[in-house]
Design a protein around this motif. Structure first.
Motif, PDB file in Angstrom:
ATOM      1  N   SER A   4      44.970 -51.959   6.363  1.00 43.27           N
ATOM      2  CA  SER A   4      45.319 -50.642   7.094  1.00 43.27           C
ATOM      3  C   SER A   4      44.528 -49.969   7.021  1.00 43.27           C
ATOM      4  CB  SER A   4      46.877 -50.050   6.561  1.00 43.27           C
ATOM      5  OG  SER A   4      47.788 -51.328   6.963  1.00 43.27           O
ATOM      6  N   GLY A   5      44.180 -49.814   5.797  1.00 43.35           N
ATOM      7  CA  GLY A   5      43.509 -48.660   5.139  1.00 43.35           C
ATOM      8  C   GLY A   5      43.156 -47.526   4.808  1.00 43.35           C
ATOM      9  N   GLY A   6      43.122 -46.489   4.537  1.00 44.81           N
ATOM     10  CA  GLY A   6      43.292 -44.869   4.519  1.00 44.81           C
ATOM     11  C   GLY A   6      44.069 -44.644   2.947  1.00 44.81           C
ATOM     12  N   THR A   7      44.645 -43.477   2.811  1.00 41.33           N
ATOM     13  CA  THR A   7      44.849 -43.216   1.571  1.00 41.33           C
ATOM     14  C   THR A   7      47.042 -43.031   1.006  1.00 41.33           C
ATOM     15  OG1 THR A   7      44.782 -40.385   1.583  1.00 41.33           O
ATOM     16  CG2 THR A   7      43.142 -41.588   0.570  1.00 41.33           C
ATOM     17  N   ALA A   8      47.175 -43.229   1.746  1.00 39.75           N
ATOM     18  CA  ALA A   8      48.654 -43.249   1.761  1.00 39.75           C
ATOM     19  C   ALA A   8      49.222 -44.270   1.334  1.00 39.75           C
ATOM     20  CB  ALA A   8      49.750 -42.829   2.998  1.00 39.75           C
ATOM     21  N   THR A   9      48.417 -45.470   1.629  1.00 35.60           N
ATOM     22  CA  THR A   9      49.364 -46.678   1.060  1.00 35.60           C
ATOM     23  C   THR A   9      48.405 -47.417  -0.193  1.00 35.60           C
ATOM     24  OG1 THR A   9      49.069 -48.174   3.169  1.00 35.60           O
ATOM     25  CG2 THR A   9      51.409 -46.936   2.960  1.00 35.60           C
TER      26      THR A   9
ATOM     27  N   LEU B  47      47.480 -41.540  22.059  1.00 37.00           N
ATOM     28  CA  LEU B  47      48.245 -42.604  21.829  1.00 37.00           C
ATOM     29  C   LEU B  47      48.476 -42.760  20.053  1.00 37.00           C
ATOM     30  CD1 LEU B  47      46.787 -45.391  24.031  1.00 37.00           C
ATOM     31  CD2 LEU B  47      49.207 -43.961  24.167  1.00 37.00           C
ATOM     32  N   GLY B  48      49.876 -42.760  19.758  1.00 34.13           N
ATOM     33  CA  GLY B  48      50.314 -42.095  18.087  1.00 34.13           C
ATOM     34  C   GLY B  48      50.908 -43.231  17.446  1.00 34.13           C
ATOM     35  N   GLY B  49      51.897 -42.855  16.147  1.00 29.06           N
ATOM     36  CA  GLY B  49      51.857 -43.770  15.603  1.00 29.06           C
ATOM     37  C   GLY B  49      51.850 -43.547  14.143  1.00 29.06           C
ATOM     38  N   THR B  50      50.754 -42.871  14.422  1.00 25.67           N
ATOM     39  CA  THR B  50      49.314 -42.661  12.637  1.00 25.67           C
ATOM     40  C   THR B  50      49.790 -41.181  12.179  1.00 25.67           C
ATOM     41  OG1 THR B  50      47.807 -42.501  13.878  1.00 25.67           O
ATOM     42  CG2 THR B  50      48.356 -45.053  13.253  1.00 25.67           C
ATOM     43  N   GLY B  51      49.248 -41.183  10.933  1.00 23.20           N
ATOM     44  CA  GLY B  51      49.246 -40.049  10.625  1.00 23.20           C
ATOM     45  C   GLY B  51      48.300 -38.414  11.301  1.00 23.20           C
ATOM     46  N   GLU B  52      47.072 -40.038  11.395  1.00 21.52           N
ATOM     47  CA  GLU B  52      46.044 -38.916  11.955  1.00 21.52           C
ATOM     48  C   GLU B  52      45.805 -38.566  13.358  1.00 21.52           C
ATOM     49  OE1 GLU B  52      45.691 -42.160  10.656  1.00 21.52           O
ATOM     50  OE2 GLU B  52      44.451 -42.029   8.981  1.00 21.52           O
TER      51      GLU B  52
END
Ligand code: NAP
Length: 252
Positions: free
Chosen positions: A200-205, A9-14
């Motif tokens: 959201s976490g992560g580095t993209a934003t 189940l997606g919709g994310t970079g990961e």
């Protein structure tokens, strides 16, 4: 041995990163699932299906029909309905489920974060923080701010925000990642006084948080909703791959 069939189940970079790794591995057959919200989605490697399943029972039926061995929920941490349905459906279908969730952001020295639990709470708190607001919250919840007529909003999203919208709204249709320099110039150019975002976490934003820290700007941060309990979790794509490779083969 037959390849293990994974529904991702997606919709994310990961999710895209994991799909690429699984599609390149002959031990797996991966099908990525997207909600279909975006008119021009970035498609992952491997097989892709698009659209909802009609709830947990629809998903459980899909898992059985397509002989899926393992379910991975790599949706966004705020996609709570899908995650709850994934938990119920995996139990109903009798297959293992893994949550892939990037860690949330943590406040650092110099941050001026104000935590709220919902977007409505953020909208209610806003009058205490300034009238020029940067909304970095995606397009679905901009309507929570529609009733604030004295504020000026800049909303950045991939596609135009849903209605109703605030009367004074500038929309920036942009896709990350963004640099700290980009974010500083955006905040300065629009004379922003407060940022509203979700954890959201992560580095993209994450550069917007560095920029706010540098400018001493307050941030209304929507906390992460809780994910279903008792489900194994991976924080990185590498951990998810290790977990998938450790799964015993299913009985034929
Ligand atoms: P949500 O509220 O949890 O899900 C609403 C409904 O959308 C689900 O009940 C399901 O419909 C369908 N759905 C969601 N994700 C799906 C998927 N990967 N494959 C098939 N159907 C899916 O989710 P959301 O917050 O609207 O997010 C939708 C998608 O955007 C997710 O894939 C998520 O990863 C991505 N996304 C969300 C955010 C965010 O802030 N929420 C940010 C970035 C990306 P049915 O009940 O019909 O099965």
């Amino acid at each position: 041995m037959a390849a293990s069939r994974v529904l991702l189940l997606g919709g994310t970079g990961e999710a895209r990163e994991l799909a690429a790794a699984l599609a390149a591995d002959p031990d797996f057959h991966v099908v990525s699932s997207l909600a279909g919200r975006s008119a021009a989605p970035v498609l992952p490697d491997g097989e892709v299906r698009i659209g909802g399943f009609a709830g947990a029972s629809g998903l459980a039926e899909w898992l059985r029909e397509h002989a899926i061995d393992v379910l991975v929920d790599a949706t966004h941490p705020f996609a709570t309905r899908m995650s709850a349905a994934a938990d119920r459906a995996a139990r109903a279908a009798g297959i293992p489920l893994l949550f892939l969730r990037r860690p949330g952001w943590r406040a650092q020295h110099g941050d001026d974060w104000h935590l709220v639990s919902t977007m409505d709470e953020a909208a209610a708190a806003l009058p205490g923080f300034g009238r020029r607001v940067f909304l970095s919250i995606g397009r679905q919840e901009v309507s929570a701010f529609a009733g604030l007529r004295d504020h000026e909003f800049v909303a950045r999203c991939l596609e135009p925000p849903d209605e109703p919208r605030p009367s004074r709204l500038t929309v920036l249709l942009e896709r990350g990642p963004f640099s700290r320099a980009d974010e500083l110039s955006l905040l300065r150019e629009h004379r922003i006084q407060v940022l509203v975002t979700k954890n959201s976490g992560g580095t993209a934003t994450s550069a917007k948080l560095h920029a706010c820290r540098e400018l001493g700007m307050p941030v209304l941060m929507v906390r992460r909703p809780p994910a279903p309990e008792g489900v194994p979790r991976a924080r990185t794509v590498r951990q998810a791959l290790d977990w998938l490779r450790d799964q015993p083969p299913r009985d034929p």
